[in-house]
Design a protein around this motif. Structure first.
Motif, PDB file in Angstrom:
ATOM      1  N   CYS A  42     -10.093   6.484  28.131  1.00 36.18           N
ATOM      2  CA  CYS A  42      -9.758   6.903  29.492  1.00 36.18           C
ATOM      3  C   CYS A  42      -9.754   5.679  30.407  1.00 36.18           C
ATOM      4  O   CYS A  42     -10.504   4.722  30.191  1.00 36.18           O
ATOM      5  N   ASP A  44     -10.927   5.527  33.244  1.00 36.01           N
ATOM      6  CA  ASP A  44     -12.138   5.563  34.069  1.00 36.01           C
ATOM      7  C   ASP A  44     -12.885   4.221  34.023  1.00 36.01           C
ATOM      8  O   ASP A  44     -13.176   3.703  32.944  1.00 36.01           O
ATOM      9  N   HIS A  98     -14.707  10.889  27.484  1.00 33.13           N
ATOM     10  CA  HIS A  98     -16.058  10.793  28.051  1.00 33.13           C
ATOM     11  C   HIS A  98     -16.399  12.083  28.783  1.00 33.13           C
ATOM     12  O   HIS A  98     -15.535  12.701  29.405  1.00 33.13           O
ATOM     13  N   CYS A 101     -15.184  13.872  32.496  1.00 40.32           N
ATOM     14  CA  CYS A 101     -13.910  13.200  32.770  1.00 40.32           C
ATOM     15  C   CYS A 101     -13.155  13.870  33.929  1.00 40.32           C
ATOM     16  O   CYS A 101     -12.885  15.073  33.899  1.00 40.32           O
ATOM     17  N   GLY A 102     -12.827  13.075  34.943  1.00 43.38           N
ATOM     18  CA  GLY A 102     -12.129  13.598  36.119  1.00 43.38           C
ATOM     19  C   GLY A 102     -10.747  14.141  35.785  1.00 43.38           C
ATOM     20  O   GLY A 102     -10.296  15.121  36.385  1.00 43.38           O
TER      21      GLY A 102
HETATM   22 CO    CO Z   1     -11.800  10.186  32.278  1.00 47.51          CO
END
Ligand code: CO
Length: 211
Positions: A42, A44, A98, A101-102
């Protein structure tokens, strides 16, 4: 001093530190890379592939996008995959999601994120639909998100196995193994959740002849 100037300063310190402990470090790395791993993670900022795995420059080939997706029309990801598997001959491809996760949370909402993000997150909504019964039964929203994070990683491994790039390497060189992991933001630990060994039989619908 601008915030980005700190990055340049930190880079100078890092480079001189590396040379101090290993004078030929950059010279050696500039000549070739032989990473054993392709990391699909990701975007992130809290999940830096090399730091959380204790790896050095040259050891992991990296692709990152929102919610670590393997989309079969994504020329960017497919180019990275092809280069890593066919040319660098990596032995392992890791898809690492993860918890919290957004991107996964956003896909579970009904919010209109406008064109590009809607298009991208639709892929995650499809994963939810495949596992609707299991996910709908989880009442706690955080637990539901985290389970979808795991199921999403599993689905992306399947998407890798469906590509001719991976199937050709499986057929001819018995590599790479595919690994699905999930990183915990709250404890810093990686949890392996799903594996596909090189050469595993997948749904014949997706198998190519004469690889
Ligand atoms: Co994420």
């Amino acid at each position: 001093m601008h915030s980005y100037d700190q990055l340049i300063q930190a880079n100078k310190d890092w480079a001189s530190g590396k040379v101090a402990s290993d004078p030929s470090f950059f010279h050696r790395l500039s000549r070739l890379q032989t990473p054993e791993f392709l990391w699909i993670g990701c975007s992130d900022s809290r999940v830096p592939a090399d730091q959380i795995t204790g790896t050095q420059p040259g050891e992991i080939f990296v692709h990152r996008n929102v919610a670590n997706l393997v989309v079969n029309t994504d020329v960017n990801l497919l180019s990275v995959l092809d280069y890593a598997v066919t040319h660098l001959k990596v032995k392992h491809v890791i898809v690492c999601g993860h918890y919290g996760c957004g991107g996964i949370k956003a896909a579970m909402s009904h919010e209109d994120f406008k064109l590009a993000l809607n298009m991208w997150l639709r892929n995650v909504k499809d994963v939810y639909r495949f596992h609707r019964e299991e996910l709908d039964a989880i009442k706690n929203e955080d637990e539901k998100t985290d389970r979808l994070v795991e199921l999403n990683v599993k689905e992306q491994l399947m998407n890798l196995a469906k590509t001719s790039v991976v199937q050709r390497a499986w057929n001819n060189e018995k590599r790479p193994d595919l690994h699905g992991w999930v990183y915990g933001l709250t404890n810093g630990l990686i949890k392996p959740v799903f594996d596909i060994k090189a050469g595993t039989k997948i749904d014949p619908l997706y198998e190519y002849d004469d690889l």
